[in-house]
Write an enzyme that holds these catalytic residues in place. Sequence first.
Site, PDB file in Angstrom:
ATOM      1  CG  ASP A 158      -9.228  14.834  24.480  1.00  0.00           C
ATOM      2  OD1 ASP A 158      -8.619  14.417  23.472  1.00  0.00           O
ATOM      3  OD2 ASP A 158      -9.868  15.892  24.486  1.00  0.00           O
ATOM      4  CG  HIS A 159      -7.910  10.192  20.553  1.00  0.00           C
ATOM      5  ND1 HIS A 159      -9.118  10.761  20.291  1.00  0.00           N
ATOM      6  CD2 HIS A 159      -7.194  10.299  19.417  1.00  0.00           C
ATOM      7  CE1 HIS A 159      -9.123  11.190  19.041  1.00  0.00           C
ATOM      8  NE2 HIS A 159      -7.970  10.923  18.476  1.00  0.00           N
ATOM      9  CG  HIS A 191     -10.166  15.928  20.202  1.00  0.00           C
ATOM     10  ND1 HIS A 191     -10.061  15.089  21.281  1.00  0.00           N
ATOM     11  CD2 HIS A 191     -10.883  15.237  19.277  1.00  0.00           C
ATOM     12  CE1 HIS A 191     -10.702  13.958  21.018  1.00  0.00           C
ATOM     13  NE2 HIS A 191     -11.214  14.016  19.807  1.00  0.00           N
TER      14      HIS A 191
HETATM   15  C1  BG6 Z   1     -12.710  11.785  17.464  1.00  0.00           C
HETATM   16  C2  BG6 Z   1     -13.918  12.363  16.780  1.00  0.00           C
HETATM   17  O1  BG6 Z   1     -12.757  12.066  18.850  1.00  0.00           O
HETATM   18  O2  BG6 Z   1     -11.525  12.351  16.916  1.00  0.00           O
HETATM   19  C3  BG6 Z   1     -13.826  12.114  15.275  1.00  0.00           C
HETATM   20  O3  BG6 Z   1     -15.102  11.753  17.299  1.00  0.00           O
HETATM   21  C4  BG6 Z   1     -12.512  12.609  14.720  1.00  0.00           C
HETATM   22  O4  BG6 Z   1     -14.926  12.744  14.611  1.00  0.00           O
HETATM   23  C5  BG6 Z   1     -11.346  12.075  15.543  1.00  0.00           C
HETATM   24  O5  BG6 Z   1     -12.420  12.159  13.378  1.00  0.00           O
HETATM   25  C6  BG6 Z   1     -10.050  12.723  15.121  1.00  0.00           C
HETATM   26  O6  BG6 Z   1      -8.979  12.066  15.728  1.00  0.00           O
HETATM   27  P1  BG6 Z   1      -7.545  12.000  15.015  1.00  0.00           P
HETATM   28  O7  BG6 Z   1      -6.685  11.292  16.022  1.00  0.00           O
HETATM   29  O8  BG6 Z   1      -7.734  11.242  13.748  1.00  0.00           O
HETATM   30  O9  BG6 Z   1      -7.132  13.420  14.781  1.00  0.00           O
END
Ligand code: BG6
Length: 520
Positions: free
Chosen positions: A203-204, A266
């Site tokens: 989960d980044h 997230h």
């Molecule tokens: C991704 C989603 O996991 O996270 C995207 O699939 C979203 O839809 C993105 O835009 C948001 O990541 P960040 O790091 O830009 O907040």
Amino acid sequence: MNDLSNLDELLASRAAETRRTIEPCTVVIFGASGDLTARKLIPALYHLAMEGALPLPYRIIGFARREKTDDTWREELHTALQQFSRTKPLNEDVWKAFAANVHYCQADISDDAGYEKLKSTIQSFDNDKLKKNLLFYLATNPSQFGEIAEHLNRVGLLHKEEGGITTERLVVEKPFGHDLASAKALNAELIRFAHERQIFRIDHYLGKETVQNILTFRFSNGIFEHLWNRDSIDHVQITVGEKIGVGSRGGYYEESGAMRDMVQNHVLQVLSLVAMEPPVSLEAENVRDEKVKLLKSIRAMSAAESAKNVVRGQYFAGEVEGEARPAYRSEPKVNAKSNVETFVAMKLLIDNWRWSGVPFYLRTGKNLPLSASEVRIQFKPAPNILFAAKSGTKLDPNSLTLRLQPDEGITLRFNGKVPGAAMELRPVRMRFSYDTEFGAYTPEAYERLLLEAIAGDATLFIRRDEVETAWGIVDAIRSFWADKPLTNREFYLAGTWGPTAADDLLTSDGREWRNPQPQK
Ligand code: BG6
């Protein structure tokens, strides 16, 4: 003589020094021709190499179907890096040394011969550790995860390792399933060939510095932890807003929607870090145990409660920062009658000792006015005597805002006396900014995550029971939406903070959303 920065240096806790040493490692990327590899994985590995963070020696092998040689893949990556690297211009010396460690294995994911070829490439490396420490990064469609694991197992590159330090690991990208049943099926497939300890689910958000800092902030500071409960906190707001629309991702988004795309992973991850109990240690399993416990304490909703406490929305055509945006239903690859939600807001209750009776309001959406993610802890108001008695509802209750992105930092808001003879009060702020304090160095989430996976530390990855519990929460809510078309009050203009129903969610509780503000 010590100046303040020397003193800080002396006092700095060196928790990281107790980490496991990182061994030389071969990273194999499946889906090497894809977007994620070019945009995120290779830039992250290049920066880790530049900082000397990668173990030496290391090798990176791209595994994909397209016809390419090592050299043509390197050229492609060089071009991609010029576009996606977070530091520019590229350091050509670093790139040259990095590129020499990059190889390409042209093969089909379902073809045995490809895995034999991969095995002989790995066996040709002249360092024993490179042959044994293997990180398989599955940047492919989840439907291929099981097949890849099975093939790797068949050629002897992946064994189910029951104990000790694992040397063969799988990193899997999101989405991990599209509901509880599919996540369980995916887990069942993977654990045929790999122990849970060998599986690193990404989960980044957990790779973001500010998200990791939630635990540091809570558990390394005595003053806040005392307030972190139902006695002092009125409610918590978590906003993960994006000003982008779905753009070219309509095909994917039609199958997912905001609930599965953002909330299941997230948003619930941020919530669990904000609300979990202190773990008994910082070991991966202890941290993850507490997150799972928290997710399990979220109160399940009946259909009637869900209708009251969960708001979905979809954007109409509008404007974001002066730029016209089409309606979701007019985006490419989107059904003109789609009921997919591009916005979700909800009120959750956590049934445990700490949080009993404290609502958590969560919201996320596309085409909102700002790309900003933050957690706002709204404290209870001061007793209704003295200034509070005089100012009534105009006296602002204190709040603490953790700004996750952008303008990363923390703001404490409290009341101050406006200078002058009149007794006038107004909210003032104390601001901590990462940028001012630590400089502009913000590593990409993938840098941290790749390094942790190479080191075999699973703290920042999602465990099997965690992903399944999160799906359980999301599935229950989604089941109440099934087949119900969106009503008029569930649409919002692009460039606004969601449908009015989302505002009603708080106003009916006598509260209001505090929208993220651009920082100066
Ligand atoms: C991704 C989603 O996991 O996270 C995207 O699939 C979203 O839809 C993105 O835009 C948001 O990541 P960040 O790091 O830009 O907040």
